[in-house]
Design an enzyme around this catalytic site. Structure first.
Site, PDB file in Angstrom:
ATOM      1  CD  GLU A  37      15.301 -19.049  -8.527  1.00 58.87           C
ATOM      2  OE1 GLU A  37      14.795 -19.736  -9.419  1.00 58.87           O
ATOM      3  OE2 GLU A  37      15.132 -17.816  -8.467  1.00 58.87           O
ATOM      4  NE  ARG A  73       4.521   1.788  -1.140  1.00 59.92           N
ATOM      5  CZ  ARG A  73       5.409   1.696  -0.164  1.00 59.92           C
ATOM      6  NH1 ARG A  73       6.617   2.186  -0.335  1.00 59.92           N
ATOM      7  NH2 ARG A  73       5.106   1.122   0.976  1.00 59.92           N
ATOM      8  CB  CYS A  82      -0.859   0.014   1.244  1.00 57.21           C
ATOM      9  SG  CYS A  82      -1.870  -1.445   1.385  1.00 57.21           S
ATOM     10  CE  LYS A 109       7.875  -9.710 -11.045  1.00 56.51           C
ATOM     11  NZ  LYS A 109       9.003 -10.537 -10.584  1.00 56.51           N
ATOM     12  CD1 TRP A 158      -0.008  -6.011  -1.350  1.00 53.83           C
ATOM     13  CD2 TRP A 158       0.090  -5.744  -3.554  1.00 53.83           C
ATOM     14  NE1 TRP A 158       0.590  -7.118  -1.883  1.00 53.83           N
ATOM     15  CE2 TRP A 158       0.666  -6.986  -3.227  1.00 53.83           C
ATOM     16  CE3 TRP A 158       0.039  -5.354  -4.898  1.00 53.83           C
ATOM     17  CZ2 TRP A 158       1.188  -7.854  -4.175  1.00 53.83           C
ATOM     18  CZ3 TRP A 158       0.558  -6.219  -5.842  1.00 53.83           C
ATOM     19  CH2 TRP A 158       1.130  -7.447  -5.481  1.00 53.83           C
ATOM     20  CE  LYS A 182      16.082 -15.382 -10.489  1.00 51.67           C
ATOM     21  NZ  LYS A 182      14.738 -15.564 -10.112  1.00 51.67           N
ATOM     22  CG  HIS A 216      26.494 -40.613 -14.547  1.00 52.29           C
ATOM     23  ND1 HIS A 216      26.898 -41.930 -14.630  1.00 52.29           N
ATOM     24  CD2 HIS A 216      26.314 -40.361 -13.223  1.00 52.29           C
ATOM     25  CE1 HIS A 216      26.938 -42.458 -13.412  1.00 52.29           C
ATOM     26  NE2 HIS A 216      26.597 -41.516 -12.546  1.00 52.29           N
ATOM     27  CD  GLU A 270      15.248 -14.436 -14.330  1.00 49.43           C
ATOM     28  OE1 GLU A 270      15.139 -14.943 -13.210  1.00 49.43           O
ATOM     29  OE2 GLU A 270      14.269 -14.014 -14.961  1.00 49.43           O
ATOM     30  CG  ASN A 287       1.987   0.059   4.027  1.00 53.93           C
ATOM     31  OD1 ASN A 287       1.745  -1.129   3.865  1.00 53.93           O
ATOM     32  ND2 ASN A 287       3.133   0.611   3.660  1.00 53.93           N
ATOM     33  N   GLY A 288       0.105  -2.056   6.137  1.00 56.84           N
ATOM     34  CA  GLY A 288       0.531  -3.056   7.122  1.00 56.84           C
ATOM     35  C   GLY A 288      -0.592  -4.030   7.389  1.00 56.84           C
TER      36      GLY A 288
END
Ligand code: F6R
Length: 609
Positions: free
Chosen positions: A482, A27, A2, A604, A74, A486, A505, A489, A100-101
Site C-alpha cells: 500500500e 463533503r 452530512c 476517484k 450522506w 500511495k 532472489h 500514484e 449529522n452523526g
C-alpha cells in the site's frame, strides 16, 4: 458526511440555505432538504439526488420565510430516498431537525416512542430525534433539546426548529462538527465554515456537549445544563477554498488527519458496552452459516485490495478459515472455485468500481454469499451484496485513498473477531485483549500524526530519486504494498514493494549507493529476520528508513532513519504503520510540485472495466 446549514434573520432563508449547502457539497451527499417557517407554518421540502433536484422543486413552489434549516445527507441508516432525507419532523409537523452523526440507541428510542403513539415514516436514526423532542416539549424548546440529548447516545450535530417558538434556532453538538456564524440582525449555523463564509467571518466553534440558541439579534452559547458560556469570537481569515479543507492545504492531508475519527466511528457502535465482544448486528449471516464456511475469497482493486491483503491475514489468524485474495479484474477470468460455502468479501470505498461489481455478480451467480465492505451506503456494491459492513470514514475527496483504507482494516478486524467469537477459534480473553488494543488505535494515530515533521524531512530527501523500495515480511509486506502504491500514484516516483526474504532472489541487483529503502519491521516474531534483510541492503549502499515499534533498539541501530510507531498487538500494527507511509507519499508529492489531490491519469471512482 452530512452537511448542515441554518439561518435566522430578515432575508429569504431558502436561497441562503441552498447556497450554503452548495458550499458543503465537497463533503459528499446523496439527497438534500430544507425546512422553512412560512406563513403557512413549518414547511419541508426534500429530494433524493443532487441539490439541483431540490432547487428545481423550490423554483416551482418556493418556501418563503426568514428562518430555516437545510441539510445534505450522506446515507447511513436507510438508503438514499426522499423520505429518508432531512429535515425530519414529528407527526404534528411542529418540530423539525437536521442531524449529522449517528444515534446509536435509536432503535430502543424508536420502540419507546412508537409505544407512545408516534408514527415513524423513515428508516433513519434522525427521525427519532424530532419525535423525542416533540414528546418532551412543554413550552420551552431549549429545555426540550437539553432533555432529549441526555437520552441519546452516539454522535450528533443538530439544528432544531419548532413552530411554537419561531424566533429561535437551537443547535447542539457532540462529536460532530458545528459552527455558529454571527451576522448583523442575522445568525447562522453550519457544519463547516464555507457554508456561511459568504455572509460573515465571525464564528463561534461549538465544542462537545455545548449548545447555541440563535435569535435574529444574538447568539447564546451554553452547556447542556443551561450555564451560559462566554467565548471569544473567531475571525476567519481563510479564503473559501482553504475553508473547505478545514485549514489543511489539501484534502488528502485533511483525510489523513481524519483517521482517528474514522477509526472511532467505524468501531464504536460495533463493540459491546463491556468492551469484550464484537456486535456486528447488521450481518444476517447465522452462526450455522458461519460454521459451514469452508473458504473465504477477498476481491477488490487497488488500495482496497491492499486492505484485503491485511484482511486475509487477519481472518486466517483469528478465525482459522483459509482465505484466497484476488484483484477484481483477474478474479472472474481465473475460473475460481466458488461454492455455496464460499464467503466472498468484496471491498470498495466507492461501491461503484466496475471490476469489483462484476466480481460480486459472478460470485453470486455461482451461489456464494457476498459480504461487502464499503464506504458508501446505497452504492451498487452495497445494494447487491447479501451483507454489508459500512466503513464510517465519511466521504473521501482526494483521489489517493487514506482514511477509507484504514477504515477497511478496522472492518476486517471487526469481522475477523466476529468470526472467531462465533467459531470459538480464539478465547474470550484474547478477543477482549484485541478489542482493548483496538480502542487505543485512534489516540495512537494522533501520536503518529504529531511526528509528521520526521516523515516530511525524509520525503524531501527521497523526492529527488526516481526509484525506491519498500520491504517487509508478513503483515508488513501487505502494508509495504500500500505504501508503494500511495507513493507511485501521487509523487510519480517509481517504487516496488518486496517481501524482504525475496530480495536476494533478484531484486538485490537493483540496490546501489544511495537507493532509498523503506523497511517495515513491526512484526516482533519476524524482527530478527527483517533486520538481517536490512543489513543486506545497507551493505550494498541503500539509505534505509525503518518503521518499527518504539523501543526496538536493534532495528534503530540497523537503519539510517527510524520512525517509531506506538506499541500495539502485531496483528493491529498495519492500522498504525501505514500512517507514516501516507504522509511520506503526501510530502514527496508536495516536494515535487504535483497536484496532490488530483494525480495525473487517475479518477476517484473507476466505473469502467
Ligand atoms: C488508490 C485508490 C485506488 C482505489 C481503487 C478501488 O489510492 O484509491 O486504488 O482503491 O480504484 O476503488 P474502490 O475502493 O472505490 O473500489
Amino acid at each position: 458526511m452530512c452537511g448542515i446549514v441554518g439561518y435566522i434573520g430578515n432575508r429569504n432563508s431558502q436561497e441562503i440555505l441552498i447556497e450554503g449547502l452548495k458550499k458543503l457539497e465537497y463533503r459528499g451527499y446523496d439527497s438534500a432538504g430544507v425546512a422553512v417557517f412560512t406563513e403557512n407554518g413549518l414547511q419541508v421540502k426534500k429530494a433524493k439526488g443532487r441539490l439541483a433536484v431540490l432547487e428545481s422543486q423550490l423554483v416551482l413552489t418556493p418556501l418563503n420565510g426568514t428562518a430555516g434549516i437545510g441539510h445534505t445527507r450522506w446515507a447511513t441508516h436507510g438508503k438514499p430516498s426522499d423520505v429518508n432525507s432531512h429535515p425530519h419532523t414529528d407527526n404534528s409537523m411542529k418540530f423539525s431537525v437536521v442531524h449529522n452523526g449517528i444515534i446509536e440507541n435509536y432503535m430502543s428510542l424508536k420502540e419507546e416512542l412508537t409505544a407512545k403513539g408516534h408514527n415513524f415514516v423513515s428508516e433513519t436514526d434522525t427521525e427519532v430525534i424530532s419525535h423525542l423532542i416533540a414528546d418532551i416539549y412543554d413550552g420551552d424548546i431549549v429545555a426540550a433539546v437539553q432533555k432529549a440529548v441526555t437520552r441519546m447516545t452516539g454522535a450528533y450535530a443538530l439544528g432544531v426548529l419548532t413552530e411554537y417558538e419561531p424566533d429561535k434556532l437551537v443547535a447542539v453538538r457532540l462529536a460532530s462538527p458545528l459552527i455558529i456564524g454571527v451576522g448583523e440582525g442575522e445568525n447562522f449555523i453550519g457544519s463547516d465554515i464555507p457554508a456561511i463564509l459568504e455572509h460573515t467571518r465571525n464564528v463561534f466553534i461549538l465544542n462537545d456537549n455545548e449548545m447555541a440558541v440563535l435569535t435574529r439579534d444574538g447568539v447564546d452559547l451554553m452547556t447542556l445544563e443551561g450555564n451560559f458560556i462566554a467565548r471569544e469570537m473567531f475571525r476567519v481569515d481563510w479564503d473559501i477554498v482553504t475553508a473547505e479543507k478545514a485549514g489543511f492545504d489539501h484534502f488528502m492531508l485533511k483525510e489523513i488527519h481524519e483517521q482517528p475519527k474514522a477509526y472511532r466511528d467505524t468501531m464504536s457502535s460495533r463493540i459491546s458496552p463491556e468492551g469484550d465482544r464484537i456486535t456486528l448486528n447488521e450481518l444476517s449471516m447465522t452462526p450455522e452459516y458461519i460454521k459451514d464456511i469452508n473458504r473465504v475469497h477477498i476481491v477488490a482493486c487497488g488500495t482496497a485490495y491492499h486492505a484485503g491483503l491485511v484482511g486475509k491475514s487477519v481472518i486466517e489468524k483469528l478465525a482459522r478459515i483459509p482465505v484466497e485474495i484476488d484483484v477484481a479484474s483477474e478474479y472472474r477470468y481465473r475460473s475460481p472455485i466458488i461454492t455455496k460455502d464460499t464467503l466472498v468479501i468484496v471491498v470498495s470505498q466507492s461501491g461503484e468500481t466496475a471490476d469489483t461489481l462484476a466480481a460480486l455478480r459472478e460470485a453470486r451467480r455461482c451461489g456464494a454469499r457476498v459480504l461487502a465492505i464499503t464506504n458508501v451506503v446505497g452504492s451498487s456494491v452495497a445494494r447487491e451484496a447479501d451483507d454489508v459492513i459500512t466503513t464510517w470514514a465519511g466521504p473521501e475527496i482526494a483521489v489517493a485513498s487514506t482514511k477509507a483504507y484504514t477504515s477497511q482494516l478496522i472492518a476486517f478486524y471487526l469481522l475477523g473477531l466476529h468470526l472467531a467469537q462465533t467459531l470459538g477459534s480464539q478465547t474470550p480473553e484474547f478477543i477482549a485483549e484485541v478489542i482493548t488494543a483496538m480502542r487505543h488505535l485512534p489516540e495512537q494515530v494522533e501520536t503518529i500524526l504529531g511526528q509528521a515533521e520526521t516523515i516530511k524531512a525524509f520525503a524531501e530527501e527521497i523526492a529527488v530519486h526516481n526509484d525506491l523500495f519498500f520491504i517487509g515480511r508478513g503483515l508488513d509486506y501487505a502494508v509495504a504494498q500500500e505504501g508503494s502504491l500511495k507513493l507511485k500514484e501521487i509523487s510519480y516516483i517509481h517504487s516496488e514493494a518486496y517481501a524482504s526474504g525475496e530480495l536476494k532472489h533478484g531484486t538485490l541487483a537493483l540496490i546501489e549507493e544511495g537507493v532509498p529503502v523503506i523497511a517495515l519491521a513491526t512484526q516482533r516474531d519476524l524482527l530478527e529476520k527483517t533486520v538481517s534483510n536490512i543489513k543486506e541492503v545497507k551493505a550494498r549502499g541503500a539509505h534505509v528508513m525503518g518503521i518499527g515499534v518504539e523501543g526496538e533498539e536493534e532495528l534503530k541501530k540497523a537503519v539510517d532513519t527510524m520512525f517509531q510507531i506506538p506499541k500495539t498487538l502485531d496483528v493491529l500494527s498495519p492500522a498504525l504503520s501505514v500512517i507514516p507511509l501516507q504522509l511520506l507519499a503526501y510530502y514527496a508529492s508536495l516536494a515535487r510540485g504535483n497536484d496532490v489531490d488530483k494525480p495525473r491519469n487517475l479518477a476517484k471512482s473507476v466505473t469502467v472495466e
